[in-house]
Design a protein around this motif. Structure first.
Motif, PDB file in Angstrom:
ATOM      1  N   ASP A  68       0.838  -1.197   0.000  1.00 54.76           N
ATOM      2  CA  ASP A  68       0.000   0.000   0.000  1.00 54.76           C
ATOM      3  C   ASP A  68       0.878   1.253   0.000  1.00 54.76           C
ATOM      4  O   ASP A  68       0.657   2.188  -0.781  1.00 54.76           O
ATOM      5  CB  ASP A  68      -0.909  -0.049   1.233  1.00 54.76           C
ATOM      6  CG  ASP A  68      -1.923   1.084   1.255  1.00 54.76           C
ATOM      7  OD1 ASP A  68      -2.624   1.241   0.237  1.00 54.76           O
ATOM      8  OD2 ASP A  68      -1.999   1.804   2.267  1.00 54.76           O
ATOM      9  N   GLN A  69       1.902   1.239   0.848  1.00 56.18           N
ATOM     10  CA  GLN A  69       2.793   2.405   0.931  1.00 56.18           C
ATOM     11  C   GLN A  69       3.576   2.630  -0.356  1.00 56.18           C
ATOM     12  O   GLN A  69       3.985   3.740  -0.655  1.00 56.18           O
ATOM     13  CB  GLN A  69       3.756   2.251   2.119  1.00 56.18           C
ATOM     14  CG  GLN A  69       3.038   2.431   3.460  1.00 56.18           C
ATOM     15  CD  GLN A  69       3.899   2.039   4.652  1.00 56.18           C
ATOM     16  OE1 GLN A  69       4.904   1.349   4.498  1.00 56.18           O
ATOM     17  NE2 GLN A  69       3.481   2.458   5.841  1.00 56.18           N
ATOM     18  N   LYS A  73      -2.179  -0.928  -5.866  1.00 58.34           N
ATOM     19  CA  LYS A  73      -3.611  -0.726  -5.614  1.00 58.34           C
ATOM     20  C   LYS A  73      -4.402  -2.021  -5.466  1.00 58.34           C
ATOM     21  O   LYS A  73      -5.581  -1.996  -5.140  1.00 58.34           O
ATOM     22  CB  LYS A  73      -4.258   0.051  -6.778  1.00 58.34           C
ATOM     23  CG  LYS A  73      -3.562   1.336  -7.139  1.00 58.34           C
ATOM     24  CD  LYS A  73      -3.810   2.391  -6.092  1.00 58.34           C
ATOM     25  CE  LYS A  73      -3.099   3.681  -6.466  1.00 58.34           C
ATOM     26  NZ  LYS A  73      -2.828   4.488  -5.278  1.00 58.34           N
ATOM     27  N   PHE A 111      -7.391  -1.706   5.150  1.00 55.35           N
ATOM     28  CA  PHE A 111      -7.022  -0.955   3.943  1.00 55.35           C
ATOM     29  C   PHE A 111      -8.211  -0.887   2.993  1.00 55.35           C
ATOM     30  O   PHE A 111      -8.228  -1.541   1.947  1.00 55.35           O
ATOM     31  CB  PHE A 111      -5.836  -1.628   3.225  1.00 55.35           C
ATOM     32  CG  PHE A 111      -4.662  -1.876   4.110  1.00 55.35           C
ATOM     33  CD1 PHE A 111      -3.729  -0.875   4.360  1.00 55.35           C
ATOM     34  CD2 PHE A 111      -4.475  -3.111   4.714  1.00 55.35           C
ATOM     35  CE1 PHE A 111      -2.655  -1.101   5.197  1.00 55.35           C
ATOM     36  CE2 PHE A 111      -3.403  -3.354   5.555  1.00 55.35           C
ATOM     37  CZ  PHE A 111      -2.485  -2.342   5.799  1.00 55.35           C
ATOM     38  N   GLU A 113      -9.119   1.056   0.822  1.00 54.08           N
ATOM     39  CA  GLU A 113      -8.842   1.490  -0.558  1.00 54.08           C
ATOM     40  C   GLU A 113      -8.150   0.405  -1.380  1.00 54.08           C
ATOM     41  O   GLU A 113      -8.128   0.477  -2.606  1.00 54.08           O
ATOM     42  CB  GLU A 113      -7.945   2.740  -0.574  1.00 54.08           C
ATOM     43  CG  GLU A 113      -8.495   3.935   0.198  1.00 54.08           C
ATOM     44  CD  GLU A 113      -9.788   4.441  -0.411  1.00 54.08           C
ATOM     45  OE1 GLU A 113      -9.839   4.522  -1.643  1.00 54.08           O
ATOM     46  OE2 GLU A 113     -10.733   4.724   0.360  1.00 54.08           O
ATOM     47  N   MET A 114      -7.519  -0.547  -0.711  1.00 55.78           N
ATOM     48  CA  MET A 114      -6.794  -1.595  -1.435  1.00 55.78           C
ATOM     49  C   MET A 114      -7.801  -2.542  -2.087  1.00 55.78           C
ATOM     50  O   MET A 114      -8.700  -3.055  -1.430  1.00 55.78           O
ATOM     51  CB  MET A 114      -5.905  -2.370  -0.447  1.00 55.78           C
ATOM     52  CG  MET A 114      -5.142  -3.530  -1.045  1.00 55.78           C
ATOM     53  SD  MET A 114      -3.887  -3.061  -2.252  1.00 55.78           S
ATOM     54  CE  MET A 114      -2.542  -2.489  -1.205  1.00 55.78           C
TER      55      MET A 114
END
Ligand code: PBG
Length: 327
Positions: A68-69, A73, A111, A113-114
């Protein structure tokens, strides 16, 4: 001698080369496959895939955080199931309390958004090691009987929070059956990335080592495609489009760039390509011997996938690319 057209004019400096470059790779094009193992603590490296691990839930979450960092995606999860939980009906695949379901929920909780992509096929759970149910008398892989459990898997994964269902089994009409099941269960926005042209390939060996999922008998040639064929891939494409696929995949990738290109000429759907385990292992092995420059080769290979027409790539190099290779 008068030379008017000089192609080298556009190659003379880094600046002009970058300006005219047609294809670039971004971290957001990459999907990272991850192996999740149950009844186990920590992470263990897969012998035939150096740098790739089987994770327990905790170390999986750490890996997702790092991806993620780095701007990745999407992750694609594969379960490593204990041998004593495998059976001919692959029933662990539809266990609501199974580790796969737990992991999907945990990732989406931490997460949101992932994007989480999940795999629909029976082989990780089947004591026969096939993607479909096996007729115990004839040894045949049963198509229509398999669809039922695939639909249950897909709905359960969607209910756990999966964003993208990835049917990798190659049964006929599975995309249509899964789409209908998702619609009627209310998961109208859950995407399907179909393994549309999935070939019966010799490049899947290290993946089957990772999952211990090789077929106990025979091979997968009655359902995966013959690598001698390309027009047949278009029939798969037409079926998947009609059946409601959102994204169509070509697998493997490197030896199948012609199929990616063919898809790009015949569909308006986004195209994914899978840079599979055997392709990863070959690059790693040659790099370990010092025979090739790994980072440069990986960049070149994945650029070729995009140039051929893939807009996203499943690759075990995703983290490395995002970290060291993409400028
Ligand atoms: C099986 C499946 C396979 C892969 C993804 N899903 C192997 C197979 O069909 O035997 C291979 C991926 C890789 O080699 O990286 N449903």
């Amino acid at each position: 001698m008068e030379i008017l057209s000089r192609n080298r004019r556009l190659r003379q400096s880094d600046a002009i080369r970058q300006m005219v470059r047609e294809t670039a790779i971004n971290a957001s094009d990459l999907i990272a496959p991850l192996f999740l193992k149950e009844d186990f603590i920590g992470k263990e490296e897969i012998t035939s895939m150096p740098g790739i691990y089987r994770y327990d839930l905790k170390s999986l979450m750490q890996e997702v955080l790092e991806l993620d960092q780095l701007g990745i995606k999407c992750v694609s999860l594969f379960p490593v199931i204990d041998e004593n939980k495998k059976n001919p009906r692959a029933l662990e695949s539809i266990n609501p309390a199974g580790i796969y379901q737990v992991a999907i929920k945990e990732i989406k909780n931490s997460f949101p958004e992932m994007l989480v992509m999940t795999d629909v096929a029976l082989d990780p759970y089947s004591s026969d090691g096939h993607d479909g149910l096996v007729d115990s008398k004839t040894g045949k892989i049963l198509n229509d009987e398999t669809l039922e459990i695939l639909c249950q898997m897909a709905v359960l994964q969607a209910a756990s929070g999966s964003d993208i269902i990835g049917p990798s089994d190659m049964m006929d009409n599975r995309v249509g059956a899964i789409r209908k099941a998702l619609e009627s269960a209310g998961y109208k926005d859950t995407l399907i990335m179909s393994y549309t042209a999935k070939y019966a390939s010799n490049f899947y060996g290290p993946f089957r080592d990772a999952l211990n999922s090789a077929p106990k008998k025979g091979d997968k040639k009655t359902y995966q495609m013959d690598y001698g064929n390309s027009r047949e891939a278009l029939r798969e494409l037409q079926n998947d489009e009609r059946e409601g696929a959102d994204i169509v995949m070509v697998k493997p990738g490197l030896a199948y760039l012609d199929i990616i290109k063919l898809f790009s000429e015949h569909t308006c759907l986004p195209i994914a390509a899978y840079n599979v385990s055997g392709e990863y292992a070959m690059v790693k092995a040659a790099a370990q011997k010092g025979w090739i420059d790994e980072k440069k080769i990986v960049h070149e290979i994945l650029t070729a996938f995009k140039r051929a027409g893939a807009s996203m790539i499943l690759t075990y190099f995703a983290k490395d690319l995002a970290k060291h290779i993409i400028e």
